[in-house]
Design an enzyme around this catalytic site. Structure first.
Site, mmCIF file in Angstrom:
data_model
loop_
_atom_site.group_PDB
_atom_site.id
_atom_site.type_symbol
_atom_site.label_atom_id
_atom_site.label_comp_id
_atom_site.label_asym_id
_atom_site.label_seq_id
_atom_site.Cartn_x
_atom_site.Cartn_y
_atom_site.Cartn_z
ATOM 1 N N HIS A 1 1.147 -1.496 0.021
ATOM 2 C CA HIS A 1 -0.074 0.172 0.401
ATOM 3 C C HIS A 1 0.834 1.460 0.163
ATOM 4 C CE1 HIS A 1 -2.710 2.959 1.098
ATOM 5 N NE2 HIS A 1 -3.918 1.654 0.415
ATOM 6 N N ASP B 1 -8.452 -5.710 0.207
ATOM 7 C CA ASP B 1 -7.963 -5.944 -1.095
ATOM 8 C C ASP B 1 -7.779 -7.810 -1.115
ATOM 9 O OD1 ASP B 1 -9.521 -4.281 -2.419
ATOM 10 O OD2 ASP B 1 -7.528 -3.884 -2.884
HETATM 11 N N1 ACO Z 1 3.839 -7.511 -4.341
HETATM 12 C C1 ACO Z 1 5.561 -7.721 -4.760
HETATM 13 N N2 ACO Z 1 5.854 -6.845 -4.769
HETATM 14 C C2 ACO Z 1 5.303 -5.419 -3.656
HETATM 15 C C3 ACO Z 1 4.290 -5.311 -4.004
HETATM 16 C C4 ACO Z 1 3.556 -6.043 -4.885
HETATM 17 N N3 ACO Z 1 1.784 -5.844 -4.184
HETATM 18 N N4 ACO Z 1 3.861 -3.657 -4.035
HETATM 19 C C5 ACO Z 1 4.801 -3.136 -3.334
HETATM 20 N N5 ACO Z 1 6.277 -4.034 -4.127
HETATM 21 C C6 ACO Z 1 7.866 -4.015 -4.494
HETATM 22 C C7 ACO Z 1 7.907 -3.099 -5.475
HETATM 23 O O1 ACO Z 1 8.070 -4.486 -6.564
HETATM 24 C C8 ACO Z 1 9.014 -2.319 -5.577
HETATM 25 O O2 ACO Z 1 10.148 -3.161 -4.810
HETATM 26 P P1 ACO Z 1 11.708 -2.495 -5.280
HETATM 27 O O3 ACO Z 1 12.414 -1.504 -4.324
HETATM 28 O O4 ACO Z 1 12.728 -3.730 -5.228
HETATM 29 O O5 ACO Z 1 11.199 -1.783 -6.446
HETATM 30 C C9 ACO Z 1 8.958 -1.862 -3.808
HETATM 31 O O6 ACO Z 1 8.255 -2.382 -3.258
HETATM 32 C C10 ACO Z 1 7.798 -0.612 -3.346
HETATM 33 O O7 ACO Z 1 6.546 -0.615 -5.132
HETATM 34 P P2 ACO Z 1 6.598 0.586 -5.548
HETATM 35 O O8 ACO Z 1 5.406 0.588 -6.285
HETATM 36 O O9 ACO Z 1 7.218 2.367 -5.441
HETATM 37 O O10 ACO Z 1 5.307 1.456 -4.296
HETATM 38 P P3 ACO Z 1 3.901 2.257 -4.646
HETATM 39 O O11 ACO Z 1 4.189 2.711 -3.262
HETATM 40 O O12 ACO Z 1 4.496 3.237 -5.192
HETATM 41 O O13 ACO Z 1 2.810 1.295 -4.701
HETATM 42 C C11 ACO Z 1 0.715 -0.548 -4.392
HETATM 43 C C12 ACO Z 1 1.884 0.764 -4.110
HETATM 44 C C13 ACO Z 1 0.704 -0.323 -5.817
HETATM 45 C C14 ACO Z 1 -0.485 -0.450 -4.118
HETATM 46 C C15 ACO Z 1 1.598 -1.799 -5.036
HETATM 47 O O14 ACO Z 1 2.484 -2.096 -3.312
HETATM 48 C C16 ACO Z 1 0.690 -2.823 -5.765
HETATM 49 O O15 ACO Z 1 0.658 -2.893 -7.052
HETATM 50 N N6 ACO Z 1 -0.178 -4.039 -4.538
HETATM 51 C C17 ACO Z 1 -1.083 -4.572 -5.224
HETATM 52 C C18 ACO Z 1 -2.171 -3.996 -5.843
HETATM 53 C C19 ACO Z 1 -3.004 -3.442 -5.079
HETATM 54 O O16 ACO Z 1 -3.064 -4.541 -4.101
HETATM 55 N N7 ACO Z 1 -3.835 -2.792 -4.370
HETATM 56 C C20 ACO Z 1 -4.449 -2.150 -3.907
HETATM 57 C C21 ACO Z 1 -3.984 -0.987 -3.291
HETATM 58 S S1 ACO Z 1 -5.286 -1.039 -1.756
HETATM 59 C C22 ACO Z 1 -6.597 0.111 -2.278
HETATM 60 O O17 ACO Z 1 -6.377 0.817 -3.050
HETATM 61 C C23 ACO Z 1 -8.056 0.181 -1.690
#
Ligand code: ACO
Length: 434
Positions: free
Chosen positions: A311, A369
């Site tokens: 998140h 989720d």
């Molecule tokens: N699975 C695996 N790796 C992940 C995930 C995930 N779900 N989420 C983040 N990471 C990793 C990234 O690859 C990144 O790794 P790195 O530093 O080695 O490159 C690091 O964690 C940071 O990730 P970002 O994408 O920079 O984090 P951001 O804060 O931008 O993203 C987000 C947040 C979009 C929610 C992300 O965690 C994601 O895509 N999650 C899956 C989708 C999801 O469940 N969304 C629901 C959000 S809650 C809602 O809307 C109600």
């Protein structure tokens, strides 16, 4: 809205051999903010913050999140207390008005919402324009936007009474529209609202009753839906809410603004994640396949993500996920699906991820989720309806935030700047010279 910001000692920025004094303010809780509104006029620089990770766009008194501690408060009340003791309509009142209602206020509010549940008879024709296989979220974007055509001239956004009526209409009509999107998709006739039923029971009936057989509402499932909606009602300046505020900042019709929020919510990184999380659990299929899946998630060359994990704000367990997990177990027990293979995969996946260095070091915890998809599926909703249910619940948050913005005299039209890295000025070359 009266500002409640408290002035703190200012910050000094040295840039281009010039010192700029930047005001600093504190809210009631949470980190202080540096006021950079005069940065460009005084310092001729912009800030650069793609994704707005360090940018506050407004002052708000509605919802507070402490992502490091896993705290979520609606108007100061912890989400777990509201999920345990409140109802969705009471939470709607709280979010919209700032205080919990007394019995008389709640009665009047429920009556006001119930009064607006029907749709204009002509409105139903919009659905006919969609293909039967249209995604219900596509139908939602189109039809909620179309509400603005029905209530444009009658909605003076500068009149607080008309803003309240628009809020009531939206909260009341969203379940009716969502149920119609579902019925249209399923090829079944529309079911009209019944105002003697409470909000979640009415919605379940509009979704699941058919002319050949009425639907007897299961009170536990109605309560589960109510709690699902409480958990999704608001989440401060997330992508869809910011979209609603940005659209509203130009003075656009509120129904059109909410349609823009629905469009933003649809994406898999936001509200679409519950659909994506369930599809992921189905693809994994069995507990034995988890290690291979985790390997692919951790592979830097793959773009596979563990949906329902991570998140932007929560770097701890999402407090809504805890309540959702409890709800999931209750619903599966009620419908006799405790040995649901997806639940087994989800429980095992969560256990592994919470102990795996990759997820631990990145502070990736389950978000709401992760368990909501399994719960909604057990209640009888198809995957394509998950984000629609999220939109129904989030409507109150969107409209409360829109109203707060309209009442905030410091708000201006939203207009971010950019750092331009394209071609500098150059002269046009005639076609035969290129
Ligand atoms: N699975 C695996 N790796 C992940 C995930 C995930 N779900 N989420 C983040 N990471 C990793 C990234 O690859 C990144 O790794 P790195 O530093 O080695 O490159 C690091 O964690 C940071 O990730 P970002 O994408 O920079 O984090 P951001 O804060 O931008 O993203 C987000 C947040 C979009 C929610 C992300 O965690 C994601 O895509 N999650 C899956 C989708 C999801 O469940 N969304 C629901 C959000 S809650 C809602 O809307 C109600």
């Amino acid at each position: 809205m009266d500002s409640k910001l408290t002035k703190k000692p200012s910050a000094t920025l040295t840039i281009n051999n010039k010192q700029l004094e930047l005001p600093v303010y504190a809210g009631s809780v949470g980190p202080d903010v540096v006021d950079i509104r005069k940065l460009y006029s005084d310092g001729k620089v912009f800030t650069y913050d793609p994704g707005f990770t360090s940018t506050g766009s407004c002052e708000s008194q509605i919802t507070y999140i402490d992502g490091d501690e896993g705290v979520l408060l609606y108007r100061g009340y912890p989400i777990d207390q509201l999920a345990e003791h409140s109802t969705f309509l009471e939470v709607c009142y709280l979010l919209a008005n700032g205080e919990l209602p007394n019995p008389e206020e709640l009665k009047r509010f429920v009556k006001d919402i119930t009064y607006h549940t029907m749709l204009h008879a002509q409105f139903d024709r919009f659905f006919e324009g969609f293909r039967r296989d249209a995604h219900p979220m596509a139908i939602m974007v189109g039809t909620v936007g179309a509400l603005s055509a029905f209530y444009h001239d009658s909605t003076d956004i500068d009149d607080p009474v008309q803003r309240t009526v628009a809020s009531h209409r939206l909260i009341a009509k969203m379940p009716t529209i969502a149920a119609r999107a579902f019925k249209y998709h399923a090829g079944q006739p529309f079911v009209s609202p019944r105002n003697e039923l409470d909000y979640p029971s009415n919605f379940l009936r509009m979704c699941f009753a058919v002319p050949a057989e009425d639907y007897k509402v299961n009170p536990l499932l109605a309560r589960a839906l109510d709690v699902f909606m409480i958990l999704h009602a608001d989440h401060e300046q997330n992508a869809s809410t910011s979209t609603v505020r940005l659209a509203g900042s130009s003075g656009a019709n509120p129904f059109a603004c909410i349609a823009s929020g629905i469009a933003c919510l649809w994406g898999p990184a936001h509200g679409g994640a519950n659909e994506a999380a369930l599809k992921m659990l189905e693809q994994i299929g069995a507990v034995d396949n988890i290690p291979d899946f985790i390997r692919r998630v951790k592979d830097p060359k793959s773009d596979v993500r563990l949906m329902g994990f991570g998140h932007r704000v929560y770097k701890n367990y999402d407090p809504r996920a805890k309540a959702m997990q409890k709800l999931c177990h209750q619903v599966l027990k009620e419908v006799g699906a405790t040995d649901n293979p997806m639940l087994k995969v989800a429980v095992e996946l969560e256990k592994i991820a919470l102990n795996d260095e990759y997820f631990v070091s990145r502070k990736l915890y389950p978000n709401i989720d992760f368990y909501s998809g399994i719960t909604l599926r057990a209640m009888g909703f198809p995957t394509s309806m998950f984000t629609v249910l999220f939109a129904v619940a989030r409507t109150v948050g969107w409209i409360a935030q829109w109203t707060e913005m309209m009442e905030d005299s410091s708000q201006k039209i939203g207009r971010p700047r950019q750092v331009y890295t394209g071609a500098p000025k150059r002269d046009y070359l005639a076609l035969d010279k290129r």
